[in-house]
Motif scaffolding. Structure first.
Motif, mmCIF file in Angstrom:
data_model
loop_
_atom_site.group_PDB
_atom_site.id
_atom_site.type_symbol
_atom_site.label_atom_id
_atom_site.label_comp_id
_atom_site.label_asym_id
_atom_site.label_seq_id
_atom_site.Cartn_x
_atom_site.Cartn_y
_atom_site.Cartn_z
ATOM 1 N N GLY A 16 0.827 -1.193 0.000
ATOM 2 C CA GLY A 16 0.000 0.000 0.000
ATOM 3 C C GLY A 16 0.862 1.243 0.000
ATOM 4 N N GLY A 17 0.220 2.399 0.038
ATOM 5 C CA GLY A 17 1.001 3.629 0.046
ATOM 6 C C GLY A 17 0.283 4.807 -0.570
ATOM 7 N N ALA A 18 -1.070 4.694 -0.731
ATOM 8 C CA ALA A 18 -1.864 5.776 -1.327
ATOM 9 C C ALA A 18 -1.259 6.156 -2.675
ATOM 10 C CB ALA A 18 -1.956 6.951 -0.377
ATOM 11 N N THR A 19 -1.147 7.446 -2.971
ATOM 12 C CA THR A 19 -0.661 7.884 -4.280
ATOM 13 C C THR A 19 0.775 7.445 -4.534
ATOM 14 O OG1 THR A 19 -2.158 9.778 -4.202
ATOM 15 C CG2 THR A 19 -0.360 9.897 -5.769
ATOM 16 N N MET A 55 -2.136 11.920 -0.886
ATOM 17 C CA MET A 55 -3.579 11.864 -1.148
ATOM 18 C C MET A 55 -3.966 12.857 -2.234
ATOM 19 S SD MET A 55 -4.347 9.425 0.743
ATOM 20 C CE MET A 55 -6.059 9.452 0.232
ATOM 21 N N LYS A 56 -3.166 12.870 -3.290
ATOM 22 C CA LYS A 56 -3.373 13.824 -4.375
ATOM 23 C C LYS A 56 -3.427 13.081 -5.702
ATOM 24 C CE LYS A 56 -0.957 17.626 -6.685
ATOM 25 N NZ LYS A 56 0.316 18.383 -6.741
ATOM 26 N N ASN A 57 -4.400 13.439 -6.551
ATOM 27 C CA ASN A 57 -4.407 12.890 -7.906
ATOM 28 C C ASN A 57 -3.176 13.406 -8.648
ATOM 29 O OD1 ASN A 57 -6.945 11.470 -7.875
ATOM 30 N ND2 ASN A 57 -7.952 13.464 -7.873
ATOM 31 N N PRO A 58 -2.303 12.512 -9.138
ATOM 32 C CA PRO A 58 -1.065 12.991 -9.761
ATOM 33 C C PRO A 58 -1.303 13.614 -11.131
ATOM 34 C CG PRO A 58 -1.233 10.623 -9.984
ATOM 35 C CD PRO A 58 -2.394 11.050 -9.132
ATOM 36 N N SER A 59 -0.545 14.650 -11.412
ATOM 37 C CA SER A 59 -0.545 15.222 -12.759
ATOM 38 C C SER A 59 0.259 14.304 -13.676
ATOM 39 C CB SER A 59 0.100 16.602 -12.736
ATOM 40 O OG SER A 59 1.474 16.494 -12.379
ATOM 41 N N GLU A 60 0.243 14.593 -14.973
ATOM 42 C CA GLU A 60 1.005 13.783 -15.918
ATOM 43 C C GLU A 60 2.492 13.840 -15.590
ATOM 44 O OE1 GLU A 60 1.897 13.972 -20.642
ATOM 45 O OE2 GLU A 60 -0.204 13.687 -20.067
ATOM 46 N N ALA A 61 2.985 15.036 -15.239
ATOM 47 C CA ALA A 61 4.403 15.187 -14.897
ATOM 48 C C ALA A 61 4.746 14.383 -13.644
ATOM 49 C CB ALA A 61 4.739 16.657 -14.697
ATOM 50 N N GLU A 62 3.853 14.401 -12.658
ATOM 51 C CA GLU A 62 4.102 13.646 -11.427
ATOM 52 C C GLU A 62 4.061 12.152 -11.687
ATOM 53 O OE1 GLU A 62 2.471 16.684 -7.964
ATOM 54 O OE2 GLU A 62 1.027 15.494 -9.121
ATOM 55 N N LEU A 63 3.112 11.701 -12.515
ATOM 56 C CA LEU A 63 3.046 10.278 -12.842
ATOM 57 C C LEU A 63 4.318 9.839 -13.558
ATOM 58 C CD1 LEU A 63 1.456 7.649 -12.866
ATOM 59 C CD2 LEU A 63 0.412 8.383 -15.016
ATOM 60 N N THR A 64 4.814 10.669 -14.461
ATOM 61 C CA THR A 64 6.064 10.370 -15.162
ATOM 62 C C THR A 64 7.207 10.188 -14.177
ATOM 63 O OG1 THR A 64 5.355 11.640 -17.099
ATOM 64 C CG2 THR A 64 7.706 11.199 -16.885
ATOM 65 N N ARG A 65 7.253 11.060 -13.180
ATOM 66 C CA ARG A 65 8.317 10.967 -12.188
ATOM 67 C C ARG A 65 8.163 9.722 -11.323
ATOM 68 N NH1 ARG A 65 9.815 15.042 -7.160
ATOM 69 N NH2 ARG A 65 11.721 13.964 -6.576
ATOM 70 N N PHE A 66 6.942 9.414 -10.910
ATOM 71 C CA PHE A 66 6.711 8.194 -10.121
ATOM 72 C C PHE A 66 7.242 6.973 -10.873
ATOM 73 C CE2 PHE A 66 3.030 10.338 -7.798
ATOM 74 C CZ PHE A 66 3.641 10.279 -6.563
ATOM 75 N N LEU A 69 -9.696 10.322 -6.810
ATOM 76 C CA LEU A 69 -9.949 10.870 -5.480
ATOM 77 C C LEU A 69 -10.840 12.099 -5.604
ATOM 78 C CD1 LEU A 69 -6.347 10.593 -3.985
ATOM 79 C CD2 LEU A 69 -8.232 8.964 -3.805
ATOM 80 N N ARG A 70 -12.019 12.013 -4.991
ATOM 81 C CA ARG A 70 -12.956 13.135 -5.042
ATOM 82 C C ARG A 70 -13.731 13.185 -3.725
ATOM 83 N NH1 ARG A 70 -17.476 12.748 -9.473
ATOM 84 N NH2 ARG A 70 -18.512 11.561 -7.809
ATOM 85 N N PHE A 71 -13.875 14.373 -3.161
ATOM 86 C CA PHE A 71 -14.598 14.520 -1.906
ATOM 87 C C PHE A 71 -16.091 14.259 -2.112
ATOM 88 C CE2 PHE A 71 -10.800 16.986 -0.773
ATOM 89 C CZ PHE A 71 -10.556 16.475 0.492
ATOM 90 N N SER A 72 -16.687 13.609 -1.118
ATOM 91 C CA SER A 72 -18.143 13.437 -1.114
ATOM 92 C C SER A 72 -18.800 14.731 -0.659
ATOM 93 C CB SER A 72 -18.532 12.302 -0.154
ATOM 94 O OG SER A 72 -17.966 11.076 -0.562
ATOM 95 N N ASP A 73 -20.122 14.848 -0.894
ATOM 96 C CA ASP A 73 -20.831 15.998 -0.343
ATOM 97 C C ASP A 73 -20.974 15.807 1.174
ATOM 98 O OD1 ASP A 73 -23.505 14.640 0.290
ATOM 99 O OD2 ASP A 73 -23.315 14.232 -1.856
ATOM 100 N N ASP A 127 -17.469 5.837 -5.186
ATOM 101 C CA ASP A 127 -17.953 5.598 -6.548
ATOM 102 C C ASP A 127 -16.992 6.177 -7.584
ATOM 103 O OD1 ASP A 127 -20.187 4.280 -5.612
ATOM 104 O OD2 ASP A 127 -21.402 6.103 -5.514
ATOM 105 N N ALA A 128 -16.418 7.339 -7.275
ATOM 106 C CA ALA A 128 -15.449 7.928 -8.205
ATOM 107 C C ALA A 128 -14.210 7.045 -8.331
ATOM 108 C CB ALA A 128 -15.058 9.325 -7.734
ATOM 109 N N LEU A 129 -13.753 6.511 -7.202
ATOM 110 C CA LEU A 129 -12.589 5.626 -7.242
ATOM 111 C C LEU A 129 -12.923 4.329 -7.967
ATOM 112 C CD1 LEU A 129 -9.682 5.112 -6.419
ATOM 113 C CD2 LEU A 129 -10.508 4.206 -4.240
ATOM 114 N N LEU A 130 -14.132 3.794 -7.759
ATOM 115 C CA LEU A 130 -14.530 2.555 -8.431
ATOM 116 C C LEU A 130 -14.544 2.736 -9.942
ATOM 117 C CD1 LEU A 130 -15.533 -0.357 -8.274
ATOM 118 C CD2 LEU A 130 -17.863 0.540 -8.041
ATOM 119 N N ARG A 131 -15.043 3.880 -10.410
ATOM 120 C CA ARG A 131 -15.065 4.123 -11.862
ATOM 121 C C ARG A 131 -13.645 4.144 -12.419
ATOM 122 N NH1 ARG A 131 -19.415 7.531 -10.340
ATOM 123 N NH2 ARG A 131 -18.037 9.333 -10.157
ATOM 124 N N THR A 132 -12.722 4.750 -11.683
ATOM 125 C CA THR A 132 -11.327 4.783 -12.123
ATOM 126 C C THR A 132 -10.742 3.380 -12.183
ATOM 127 O OG1 THR A 132 -11.002 6.985 -11.180
ATOM 128 C CG2 THR A 132 -9.036 5.683 -11.597
#
Length: 463
Positions: free
Chosen positions: A138-141, A416-427, A200-204, A218-223
């Motif tokens: 595990g490790g979140a993002t 706990m952040k959705n990575p940008s394309e640049a961040e994903l590239t670095r990961f 990752l999206r906040f609920s109401d 539900d947002a995570l499940l769709r992803t």
């Protein structure tokens, strides 16, 4: 080597390092205090003599008696610390001779050894020798580092067929084990894989209060579904040939963590297992698993139970996987934020040293203190939280070969952040950089098992 952006560039730098540090001379000298050189040399000489004599029966008997994963400690990790490109030449000669011998025995016609007999011998040998598995923590993002690890192993032809994941590692494992080989090639061909990253999206506020959690499952499940499809564990296994394992932790007391796979939960949807394994308490609500019913619709699986983040009960479920899949060799990609500062070369970075010094007394006392706290808080709402913390503290977080990205304090800001394309590239790049120095060890440690598996399949196909 640390600045390389491709494996050929890393390999060239590693060759320069090997020449500068006299690594080639070290490899050529068979002697070392870390393994039994005389035993390996004796085994190598015996194999060569029996092959030259053409004594097939003696050769088969010798392999049955001597074939062992760590014969004479030839896999000792210290033998891969001098040069990143390999170990002693004697060990590599022995492994090559063993592989050639097995392939020869499979290929040639031998009196008394028909295809059925050969297959029986190979199957037994593979059962005795054991298999390797890749475990994604595990490790979140931070789990996106696993993509780089998988990419490096896949492109080197060393990705194990048995893969386990917990939490974010479960999502990565699900995507890998739901794809065919051609689809994995296509996934890793571009520098940035074509993946859905916004999960990752906040609920109401009303949903937050009702679920007692901040984020929308539900947002995570769709992803997850976009990345791994709508397959069951059995369908994913048949489709990819890979064996997916996902850890989930229980919410009910006296219920045990589970490892879901095509053997233990064939009809369960992979997407629901990955979602449940990622359900960090407080961030996501507990999840009810779903299965494919007889009419193809989605139905609850063990509808009375709900499950949470697999890292709490089985971040690296080695014992369970050993029993299920005959695995006795574990490659671990570890990015958990409570483990990473203390692991690998991170241990000796300034940040890693500071964190270890500050937390060493706490880590030594964690298990006994938590056990005492469980007794004191029996019957209170705190008991469940203490059980989760104790599960984290008591687990093993390493395997036979451990892969860790370099630790940076700024990692915690991206967890706990959705990575940008640049961040994903670095990961992905950092995951590859952490894996490249381990490829020689992985190649040697898995060489015989890969040969046995390849030959067994060749014989099955010829029947």
């Amino acid at each position: 080597m640390r600045s390389a952006t491709t494996y050929p560039a890393w390999e060239q730098a590693a060759q320069d390092w090997e020449r500068a540090t006299k690594g080639l001379a070290w490899r050529a000298d068979p002697e070392s205090a870390h393994y039994h050189a005389a035993l390996i040399d004796e085994q190598l000489s015996t194999l060569r003599r029996l092959r030259a004599d053409g004594d097939i029966v003696a050769l088969v008997d010798h392999l049955h008696e001597s074939l062992h994963r760590n014969l004479g400690d030839l896999g000792a990790s210290e033998l891969y610390e001098v040069t990143p490109l390999g170990t002693k030449a004697l060990i590599q000669e022995y492994l090559a001779e063993t592989e050639d011998t097995i392939e020869q025995l499979v290929a040639v016609d031998m009196p008394g050894f028909d295809v059925a007999r050969k297959l029986e011998i190979l199957t037994r040998a593979l059962g005795n020798f054991g298999r390797s598995a890749l475990l994604l923590s595990g490790g979140a993002t931070l789990g996106f580092y696993h993509l780089g690890v998988v990419k490096a192993l896949w492109q080197a032809g060393l990705l194990p067929e048995v893969i386990s994941g917990a939490s974010m590692g479960a999502m990565i494992a699900a995507g890998v084990c739901s794809r065919t080989d051609a689809e994995l090639d296509a996934l890793f061909e571009p520098e940035v894989p074509d993946l859905e990253r916004i999960g990752l999206r906040f609920s109401d506020l009303r949903t937050m209060r009702a679920n007692r959690s901040l984020l929308d499952p539900d947002a995570l499940l769709r992803t997850i579904e976009r990345n791994c499809g709508g397959y069951t564990f059995e369908e994913a296994h048949l489709r990819s040939g890979r064996t997916l394992n996902i850890s989930v932790s229980p919410t009910r007391t006296r219920q045990k963590p589970r490892v879901l796979s095509h053997l233990t939960a064939p009809g369960v949807f992979v997407k629901s297992a990955a979602l449940a394994s990622s359900a960090v308490p407080g961030l996501f609500p507990p999840i009810t698993l779903t299965r494919k019913s007889r009419d193809g619709s989605e139905a609850p699986y063990i509808g009375t139970e709900r499950w949470i983040d697999g890292s709490f009960g089985g971040d690296l479920p080695m014992m369970r996987m050993g029993r299920l899949h005959n695995v006795n060799h574990f490659i671990v990609s570890q990015v958990n934020p409570h483990v990473l500062p203390f692991a690998g070369e991170n241990r000796w970075s300034p940040a890693g040293i500071a964190v270890r010094l500050a937390t060493a007394p706490l880590r030594r006392q964690a298990v006994p203190v938590l056990n005492m706290a469980k007794v004191v808080t029996r019957g209170t709402p705190l008991r469940r939280s203490l059980n989760l913390l104790l599960s984290l503290a008591e687990q093993e977080y390493g395997g036979d070969i451990d892969i860790h990205p370099r630790f940076e304090a700024s990692m915690f800001l991206r967890m706990m952040k959705n990575p940008s394309e640049a961040e994903l590239t670095r990961f992905i790049l950092e995951g590859q950089r952490a894996t490249w120095p381990k490829l020689a060890m992985i190649r040697d440690h898995t060489r015989i098992a890969r040969c046995l598996t390849r030959c067994e399949r060749k014989l099955r196909a010829s029947r």
